[in-house]
Write a protein that holds these residues in place. Sequence first.
Motif, PDB file in Angstrom:
ATOM      1  N   ASP A  95       0.567  -1.376  -0.361  1.00  0.00           N
ATOM      2  CA  ASP A  95      -0.015   0.132   0.002  1.00  0.00           C
ATOM      3  C   ASP A  95       0.659   1.671   0.001  1.00  0.00           C
ATOM      4  O   ASP A  95       2.196   1.238   0.334  1.00  0.00           O
ATOM      5  N   ALA A  96       0.438   2.716  -0.009  1.00  0.00           N
ATOM      6  CA  ALA A  96       0.932   3.872  -0.462  1.00  0.00           C
ATOM      7  C   ALA A  96      -0.253   4.627   0.314  1.00  0.00           C
ATOM      8  O   ALA A  96      -1.203   4.822   0.340  1.00  0.00           O
ATOM      9  N   ALA A  97       0.654   5.610   0.965  1.00  0.00           N
ATOM     10  CA  ALA A  97       0.261   6.436   1.702  1.00  0.00           C
ATOM     11  C   ALA A  97       0.751   8.119   2.034  1.00  0.00           C
ATOM     12  O   ALA A  97       1.456   7.953   1.276  1.00  0.00           O
ATOM     13  N   CYS A  98       0.459   8.859   2.485  1.00  0.00           N
ATOM     14  CA  CYS A  98       1.286  10.469   2.721  1.00  0.00           C
ATOM     15  C   CYS A  98       0.641  10.754   4.026  1.00  0.00           C
ATOM     16  O   CYS A  98       0.422  10.221   5.401  1.00  0.00           O
ATOM     17  N   ASP A  99       1.408  11.913   4.675  1.00  0.00           N
ATOM     18  CA  ASP A  99       1.631  12.786   6.561  1.00  0.00           C
ATOM     19  C   ASP A  99       1.469  14.295   6.489  1.00  0.00           C
ATOM     20  O   ASP A  99       1.961  14.627   5.324  1.00  0.00           O
ATOM     21  N   THR A 100       1.187  14.829   7.000  1.00  0.00           N
ATOM     22  CA  THR A 100       0.509  16.298   7.365  1.00  0.00           C
ATOM     23  C   THR A 100       1.345  17.060   7.639  1.00  0.00           C
ATOM     24  O   THR A 100       2.905  16.454   7.795  1.00  0.00           O
ATOM     25  N   VAL A 101       1.501  18.380   7.398  1.00  0.00           N
ATOM     26  CA  VAL A 101       2.964  19.149   7.320  1.00  0.00           C
ATOM     27  C   VAL A 101       3.436  19.297   8.886  1.00  0.00           C
ATOM     28  O   VAL A 101       4.051  19.606   9.206  1.00  0.00           O
ATOM     29  N   ALA A 102       2.166  19.811   9.648  1.00  0.00           N
ATOM     30  CA  ALA A 102       1.834  20.011  11.112  1.00  0.00           C
ATOM     31  C   ALA A 102       2.272  19.258  11.972  1.00  0.00           C
ATOM     32  O   ALA A 102       2.279  17.732  11.514  1.00  0.00           O
ATOM     33  N   LEU A 103       3.510  19.022  12.646  1.00  0.00           N
ATOM     34  CA  LEU A 103       3.765  18.392  14.551  1.00  0.00           C
ATOM     35  C   LEU A 103       2.473  17.865  14.489  1.00  0.00           C
ATOM     36  O   LEU A 103       1.031  18.871  14.573  1.00  0.00           O
ATOM     37  N   PHE A 104       2.033  16.372  15.147  1.00  0.00           N
ATOM     38  CA  PHE A 104       1.047  15.860  14.388  1.00  0.00           C
ATOM     39  C   PHE A 104       0.831  15.618  16.229  1.00  0.00           C
ATOM     40  O   PHE A 104       0.272  14.259  16.773  1.00  0.00           O
ATOM     41  N   LEU A 122      -8.314   9.816  12.628  1.00  0.00           N
ATOM     42  CA  LEU A 122      -8.394   9.331  10.649  1.00  0.00           C
ATOM     43  C   LEU A 122      -9.569   9.392   9.846  1.00  0.00           C
ATOM     44  O   LEU A 122     -10.200   8.242  10.541  1.00  0.00           O
ATOM     45  N   GLU A 123     -10.015   9.315   9.168  1.00  0.00           N
ATOM     46  CA  GLU A 123     -10.753   9.869   8.261  1.00  0.00           C
ATOM     47  C   GLU A 123     -10.510   9.870   7.259  1.00  0.00           C
ATOM     48  O   GLU A 123      -9.694  10.739   6.366  1.00  0.00           O
ATOM     49  N   ILE A 124     -10.918   8.634   6.437  1.00  0.00           N
ATOM     50  CA  ILE A 124     -10.198   8.615   5.048  1.00  0.00           C
ATOM     51  C   ILE A 124     -11.158   9.035   3.961  1.00  0.00           C
ATOM     52  O   ILE A 124     -12.071   9.244   4.115  1.00  0.00           O
ATOM     53  N   PRO A 125     -10.376   9.936   3.475  1.00  0.00           N
ATOM     54  CA  PRO A 125     -10.703  10.847   2.013  1.00  0.00           C
ATOM     55  C   PRO A 125     -11.922   9.854   1.539  1.00  0.00           C
ATOM     56  O   PRO A 125     -11.703   8.813   1.130  1.00  0.00           O
ATOM     57  N   ALA A 126     -12.732  10.877   1.214  1.00  0.00           N
ATOM     58  CA  ALA A 126     -13.718   9.875   0.120  1.00  0.00           C
ATOM     59  C   ALA A 126     -13.205   9.995  -1.507  1.00  0.00           C
ATOM     60  O   ALA A 126     -13.894   8.405  -1.856  1.00  0.00           O
ATOM     61  N   ASP A 127     -12.247   9.872  -1.585  1.00  0.00           N
ATOM     62  CA  ASP A 127     -11.424   9.142  -2.744  1.00  0.00           C
ATOM     63  C   ASP A 127     -10.756   8.409  -2.574  1.00  0.00           C
ATOM     64  O   ASP A 127      -9.171   8.483  -3.656  1.00  0.00           O
ATOM     65  N   ARG A 128     -10.199   8.136  -1.639  1.00  0.00           N
ATOM     66  CA  ARG A 128      -9.004   7.291  -0.949  1.00  0.00           C
ATOM     67  C   ARG A 128     -10.279   5.720  -0.881  1.00  0.00           C
ATOM     68  O   ARG A 128     -11.158   5.916   0.068  1.00  0.00           O
ATOM     69  N   THR A 129      -9.207   4.761  -0.370  1.00  0.00           N
ATOM     70  CA  THR A 129      -9.897   3.578  -0.412  1.00  0.00           C
ATOM     71  C   THR A 129      -9.026   3.225   0.829  1.00  0.00           C
ATOM     72  O   THR A 129      -9.534   2.228   1.870  1.00  0.00           O
ATOM     73  N   ARG A 130      -8.197   4.100   1.542  1.00  0.00           N
ATOM     74  CA  ARG A 130      -7.129   3.937   3.042  1.00  0.00           C
ATOM     75  C   ARG A 130      -6.854   5.009   2.980  1.00  0.00           C
ATOM     76  O   ARG A 130      -6.659   5.577   1.903  1.00  0.00           O
ATOM     77  N   TYR A 131      -6.179   5.195   4.120  1.00  0.00           N
ATOM     78  CA  TYR A 131      -5.266   6.403   4.454  1.00  0.00           C
ATOM     79  C   TYR A 131      -4.748   6.488   5.692  1.00  0.00           C
ATOM     80  O   TYR A 131      -4.917   5.210   6.212  1.00  0.00           O
ATOM     81  N   GLY A 132      -2.803   7.006   5.409  1.00  0.00           N
ATOM     82  CA  GLY A 132      -2.263   6.960   6.884  1.00  0.00           C
ATOM     83  C   GLY A 132      -0.796   7.198   6.204  1.00  0.00           C
ATOM     84  O   GLY A 132      -1.028   7.628   4.958  1.00  0.00           O
ATOM     85  N   SER A 133      -0.017   6.827   7.260  1.00  0.00           N
ATOM     86  CA  SER A 133       1.548   7.498   6.310  1.00  0.00           C
ATOM     87  C   SER A 133       2.302   7.614   5.043  1.00  0.00           C
ATOM     88  O   SER A 133       2.350   8.042   4.632  1.00  0.00           O
ATOM     89  N   PHE A 134       1.716   6.438   4.527  1.00  0.00           N
ATOM     90  CA  PHE A 134       1.759   5.557   3.497  1.00  0.00           C
ATOM     91  C   PHE A 134       1.141   6.813   2.267  1.00  0.00           C
ATOM     92  O   PHE A 134       1.114   7.152   1.281  1.00  0.00           O
ATOM     93  N   ASP A 135      -0.069   6.902   2.329  1.00  0.00           N
ATOM     94  CA  ASP A 135      -0.524   7.665   1.886  1.00  0.00           C
ATOM     95  C   ASP A 135      -1.030   8.747   2.181  1.00  0.00           C
ATOM     96  O   ASP A 135      -0.507   9.568   0.628  1.00  0.00           O
ATOM     97  N   LEU A 136      -0.857   9.593   2.742  1.00  0.00           N
ATOM     98  CA  LEU A 136      -0.244  11.150   2.993  1.00  0.00           C
ATOM     99  C   LEU A 136       1.022  11.149   2.596  1.00  0.00           C
ATOM    100  O   LEU A 136       1.191  12.149   1.431  1.00  0.00           O
ATOM    101  N   LEU A 137       2.520  10.436   2.380  1.00  0.00           N
ATOM    102  CA  LEU A 137       3.355  10.821   1.497  1.00  0.00           C
ATOM    103  C   LEU A 137       2.864  10.637   0.378  1.00  0.00           C
ATOM    104  O   LEU A 137       3.311  11.372  -0.774  1.00  0.00           O
ATOM    105  N   SER A 138       2.502   9.943  -0.287  1.00  0.00           N
ATOM    106  CA  SER A 138       1.929   9.541  -2.164  1.00  0.00           C
ATOM    107  C   SER A 138       1.529  10.571  -1.702  1.00  0.00           C
ATOM    108  O   SER A 138       1.313  10.856  -3.154  1.00  0.00           O
TER     109      SER A 138
END
Length: 705
Positions: A31-40, A90-106
């Motif tokens: 899987d793949a993902a991303c993460d947010t720019v602010a301190l978590f 965590l809320e999965i964005p409506a246009d995604r099927t999963r979300y997390g660290s990989f997805d946020l970076l993607s």
Amino acid sequence: MKRLLVGAAFGALILPSTALAHDLDGADCLDAACDTVALFDAPVLGATGYEGIESPKYGDWGVDLDGRDTSVRPGEDFFQYANGAYVDALEIPADRTRYGSFDLLSQLSENRLETLVNDIAGSSPAAGTDEYRIAALYNSYVDEARVEALDMQPIEPMLTEIRGIADHAAMAAHMGATQSRPGSSVFGLYVSDDAKNPVQYAPYMGQSGLGLPNRDYYLTANFTDKLTAYQAYVARMLAMIGWDNAEQAAADIVAMETKIAEAHWTRAESRDRDRTYNPMTPTELAAFAPGFDWAAYFEQAGVADQQRFVLSQNTAFPKIAAIYAETPIETLRAWQAFNVVDQSAPYLSKRFADAQWDFRSRELSGQLEQRPRNKRAVGFANGRVGEALGRLYVERWFPAENKAQMEELVVNLRTALAERIRNLDWMGEETKTRALEKLDKFGVKIGYPVKWRDYSELEVRPDDLYGNMVRASAFNWDYQLDRLDRPVDDEEWSMTPQTVNAYYSSTKNEIVFPAAILQPPFFDPDADPAVNYGAIGGVIGHEIGHGFDDQGRKSNGDGVLTEWWTEADEQRFEAQATRLGAQYDSYEPIEGQNLQGRLTMGENIGDLAGVTLGLEAYRVSLNGQEAPVLDGTTGDQRVFYGWAQVWRAKYRDDALRQQIAQGPHSPAEFRVIGPVRNVDAWYEAFDVQPTDAYYVAPEERVRLW
């Protein structure tokens, strides 16, 4: 979109994200993902996920301590303990099927690509340049008015051709032609490094012919609803192109594919690199799998001059050929027409694109909304000229110092594994010597390739979306065919720099880390070293571990598929691996659907190696000094937090069901829990007791690398 199930040529950390997906023959990803720019500190993502272009940061020293759920004991559920507060919110964005660290970076990578593409598209680049190709691909996709006006006109010539196919021989020839254009075949063909002669490329063939993700969707009760929905989707698409008797044709297609599914090897069986290496001449293949016109197929595919093909799932071939021969030509024509419209739908008018999305993304994976067209357009350009965009990505977003720090981490990981190999109590001296030789020959690629792919022969037009897709498909197939006359290119990459992923190639015996993964939470030059060793160090260890997993271990230091273990050592390895597989078989992420330990074995071994080596390498880096305590956390604890944090993720149910059925990686929760419960230091670091749910007695812990 060729439906081909192949054996793994390399092991990768994750699957490409939807928007950044590109074909990787023999890829073995998750899987793949991303993460947010602010301190978590209070991480709650909205319905659109992350929209920035700057790398994220985590806490004061690399870990989001507020993302933990400390109401849970670490030994009861370390994933929840380390990540629970974050994942629960965590809320999965409506246009995604999963979300997390990989997805946020993607998503961060996608946002950066969108910035690049918009800059290029607005600058009137000169014809013939990579920038022109990027702009033309993007502009052809966002020109929705032209796409709507054309409707299904782009595929009408192909549908006319299919209607005119008179017999099975002509259909076999047509299937060969689909290597370079929309359409499909009951057999798959691709070019890859020859596993037993890795300095040369070889044409490989594998089972194919299914429109659903794998055989389980046709044959198990878990997916009865999806099979019903699939038949309705086939009928819908056939009706949309005016195919006669669409409902009956759809039923016949599903019946044919169900027979093919029964002939298919399972995903777990298809991982076995010994069983999936079966060379044959065309003459031998014709005798082995009669009922299919192999000569016509090879002629149209452009490989008629090849005298040797490597079959993956060889015993499936005669069964599929027999099914093909007994299927009425009317059904084969309808099946081919469906495949053309199904694969072409994203490049046709909205009614086709929406119908395909409704089934393949909403029904199969649970996606709630389709990606905006401009973002799909960026993905389209990236999928066709990915290295051209990668070159620009690296220039703007990859600091040179990241590469230098990564090289130091790799050195320490290799040192840690070498020491562990020397001290293994289950491996004999002869095999140890060969294992150390293989480790010494490991290649390492970091950031980006030293030479970029040449796209000068790819013709693109800003007003021809469908034509761009077809020409890019033909361009890529010609590229594959051209490799058959050349030695293996050791400088070639199987992923673009902007891909949030990493991989190990068994034939090249190398580990590769694209630039986009070298960001928090994986790698942060400002983070505490223990966190980096747990995160990117764990990734490095994971990829090195692929060279010694249940399949990667079968190749020697030169990448040759050969037996280099003593029989006794191999038996001891298999005993440990079987115990690890049994652990994963017991995990049940969804009620009634357990993980498949054999299917996920290679990645699970990689994860166990990653955690173990990341910790050992951190200790090596201390040079005998005591690890500092930060905010009450020890060095060992921070290593485990670093590993756990990269696997933060939440799934939609259908996406999770699909991953369990066909993914070679375990879901995120068990990429955290599964390996750590076999590491002694985890018990000491978090006071895990025999009464805890995931406690494993010391004598039962799996100890491989």
